[in-house]
Design a protein around this motif. Sequence first.
Motif, PDB file in Angstrom:
ATOM      1  N   ASP A   1       0.826  -1.202   0.000  1.00 49.81           N
ATOM      2  CA  ASP A   1       0.000   0.000   0.000  1.00 49.81           C
ATOM      3  C   ASP A   1       0.861   1.254   0.000  1.00 49.81           C
ATOM      4  O   ASP A   1       2.020   1.240   0.456  1.00 49.81           O
ATOM      5  CB  ASP A   1      -0.902   0.033   1.242  1.00 49.81           C
ATOM      6  CG  ASP A   1      -2.046  -0.965   1.149  1.00 49.81           C
ATOM      7  OD1 ASP A   1      -2.306  -1.467   0.043  1.00 49.81           O
ATOM      8  OD2 ASP A   1      -2.682  -1.228   2.189  1.00 49.81           O
TER       9      ASP A   1
ATOM     10  N   THR B   1      -5.327   5.832   5.962  1.00 49.43           N
ATOM     11  CA  THR B   1      -4.690   4.787   5.156  1.00 49.43           C
ATOM     12  C   THR B   1      -5.491   4.493   3.899  1.00 49.43           C
ATOM     13  O   THR B   1      -4.910   4.294   2.813  1.00 49.43           O
ATOM     14  CB  THR B   1      -4.529   3.503   5.985  1.00 49.43           C
ATOM     15  OG1 THR B   1      -3.876   3.803   7.221  1.00 49.43           O
ATOM     16  CG2 THR B   1      -3.709   2.468   5.239  1.00 49.43           C
ATOM     17  N   MET B   2      -6.812   4.474   4.000  1.00 43.38           N
ATOM     18  CA  MET B   2      -7.646   4.263   2.816  1.00 43.38           C
ATOM     19  C   MET B   2      -7.489   5.420   1.829  1.00 43.38           C
ATOM     20  O   MET B   2      -7.346   5.202   0.619  1.00 43.38           O
ATOM     21  CB  MET B   2      -9.109   4.108   3.230  1.00 43.38           C
ATOM     22  CG  MET B   2      -9.434   2.805   3.942  1.00 43.38           C
ATOM     23  SD  MET B   2      -9.452   1.353   2.842  1.00 43.38           S
ATOM     24  CE  MET B   2     -11.005   1.604   1.976  1.00 43.38           C
TER      25      MET B   2
ATOM     26  N   GLN C   1      -4.523   5.629  -0.702  1.00 41.42           N
ATOM     27  CA  GLN C   1      -4.546   4.829  -1.929  1.00 41.42           C
ATOM     28  C   GLN C   1      -5.326   5.526  -3.042  1.00 41.42           C
ATOM     29  O   GLN C   1      -5.246   5.121  -4.209  1.00 41.42           O
ATOM     30  CB  GLN C   1      -5.180   3.450  -1.650  1.00 41.42           C
ATOM     31  CG  GLN C   1      -4.766   2.784  -0.358  1.00 41.42           C
ATOM     32  CD  GLN C   1      -3.274   2.781  -0.102  1.00 41.42           C
ATOM     33  OE1 GLN C   1      -2.486   2.435  -0.986  1.00 41.42           O
ATOM     34  NE2 GLN C   1      -2.873   3.169   1.104  1.00 41.42           N
TER      35      GLN C   1
ATOM     36  N   VAL D   1     -11.497   2.595  -3.907  1.00 44.50           N
ATOM     37  CA  VAL D   1     -10.520   1.859  -3.105  1.00 44.50           C
ATOM     38  C   VAL D   1     -11.243   0.698  -2.428  1.00 44.50           C
ATOM     39  O   VAL D   1     -12.230   0.906  -1.712  1.00 44.50           O
ATOM     40  CB  VAL D   1      -9.839   2.747  -2.045  1.00 44.50           C
ATOM     41  CG1 VAL D   1      -8.878   1.914  -1.193  1.00 44.50           C
ATOM     42  CG2 VAL D   1      -9.109   3.909  -2.701  1.00 44.50           C
TER      43      VAL D   1
ATOM     44  N   GLY E   1     -11.292  -2.074   0.324  1.00 41.27           N
ATOM     45  CA  GLY E   1     -10.686  -2.434   1.597  1.00 41.27           C
ATOM     46  C   GLY E   1     -10.975  -3.875   1.967  1.00 41.27           C
ATOM     47  O   GLY E   1     -11.661  -4.609   1.255  1.00 41.27           O
TER      48      GLY E   1
ATOM     49  N   CYS F   1      -6.564  -1.604  -0.652  1.00 46.34           N
ATOM     50  CA  CYS F   1      -5.907  -1.244   0.595  1.00 46.34           C
ATOM     51  C   CYS F   1      -5.935  -2.453   1.527  1.00 46.34           C
ATOM     52  O   CYS F   1      -7.017  -2.902   1.929  1.00 46.34           O
ATOM     53  CB  CYS F   1      -6.620  -0.062   1.256  1.00 46.34           C
ATOM     54  SG  CYS F   1      -5.801   0.544   2.751  1.00 46.34           S
TER      55      CYS F   1
END
Length: 408
Positions: free
Chosen positions: A35, A155-156, A159, A167, A169, A252
């Motif tokens: 990632d 963090t998401m 990406q 994205v 997850g 992610c």
Amino acid sequence: MVFWHYLLPFIFFTAIVVQLAYILGIFSRLLSHNDIEPESEPESEQKTKPSVSVVVAAWNELENLKELLPLLEAQQYPNFEIIVADDRSVDGTYDYLLFNEGGYKKVNFVRIESLPSHFTAKKYAVTMGIKKASKEIILLTDADCRPTSEFWIDTMVAQMTQSKDVVLGFSPYQFENSRLNSLIRYETFQTAIQYLSFALAKMPYMGIGRNLMYRRELFWVTNGFASHHGLLGGDDDLFVNEASNNENVAICIDANAHTISVPKKTWGDWVTQKRRHLSVGKRYKLRDKISLGLLAASHLICWLWFLPAFFVKPDWFEAPEWSRIPTYLLDDNNLQDFYLYNDWMRLITFVFFFWLFIRWIVLAKANKKLNSTISSWRIPYYDMLYAGYYLIFGLVTIFTNPKKIKWR
């Protein structure tokens, strides 16, 4: 019988080749994926990060919201809001949100009093939540999910580069000591391996609403759930299937961005859930139905065709001299008639276990990438059960009308 001497081996070996192509050509992509790390910007520069609306559809989820909303409020991200779509709840959710009993600073909500006749509940709630949202990016989760860290949003979002609109997850189920829970977690792991790896191979076909991000503009440009608003399932996978292309999807997998979900407790509830999820697969793009069908069929054949291929004893097969059993051993034990048979059995056994070993290694490494959500050493056992899952639910899905699937 001569016909089967050719057909059975052909089907078995073809399935092995197809499986290895998926394992080494697609699933292995996940092993080398990393990632994008969230940028550590000075506080004065954090305003450059895109704004996010976390949308949660909730139907009688008061107790879950009391646990989830504080975790969402604690997210370390400079510009986000939380939108709860209260879908006709009668458990006190409305009063809890109206009077802000949790003292939340970032929570807003929309109250749904009635459901239009042409819309299913979850999709209407998500649509109203997105309509209420004011930020540029939508991040979806469910009320019974829990982010694993305070950096889930950050963090998401990392990406979501300029070329990406979606994205995908990962949302594993929490561990419980039961056979059903083990099977649920393994099936969830397998599903994740597939949609994450296919996305990396530029063939995205689905996502999961428990951990899914996309641009709000994308939702409106693609008309949201308009093409399947009457189906119970598909608020996540059918939307991604329609809105995605070869270039606009990222994944992610960082452990900080997982959302842990509560699994079903009974076999009946799980079967109902899976029927709802799998029924919408008939609405996937033709490319995706073919690729997923080949994946499932080849996996099933590898397990079910092993014994028939093992005992077929084809008269056309002759093993290379270097691999053959010494003749004197057979002569000494009066087994001359079984020479060909033994060579063939050894070949089938070697091919099957070679496939299983390669599959085990790749899946174990992928499991490690996903923070070891299952027991790697049990993969072969549950992989065999997963073949049964393919068989049973495959037949159920074929003969099920998606419009007649019930929520519970």
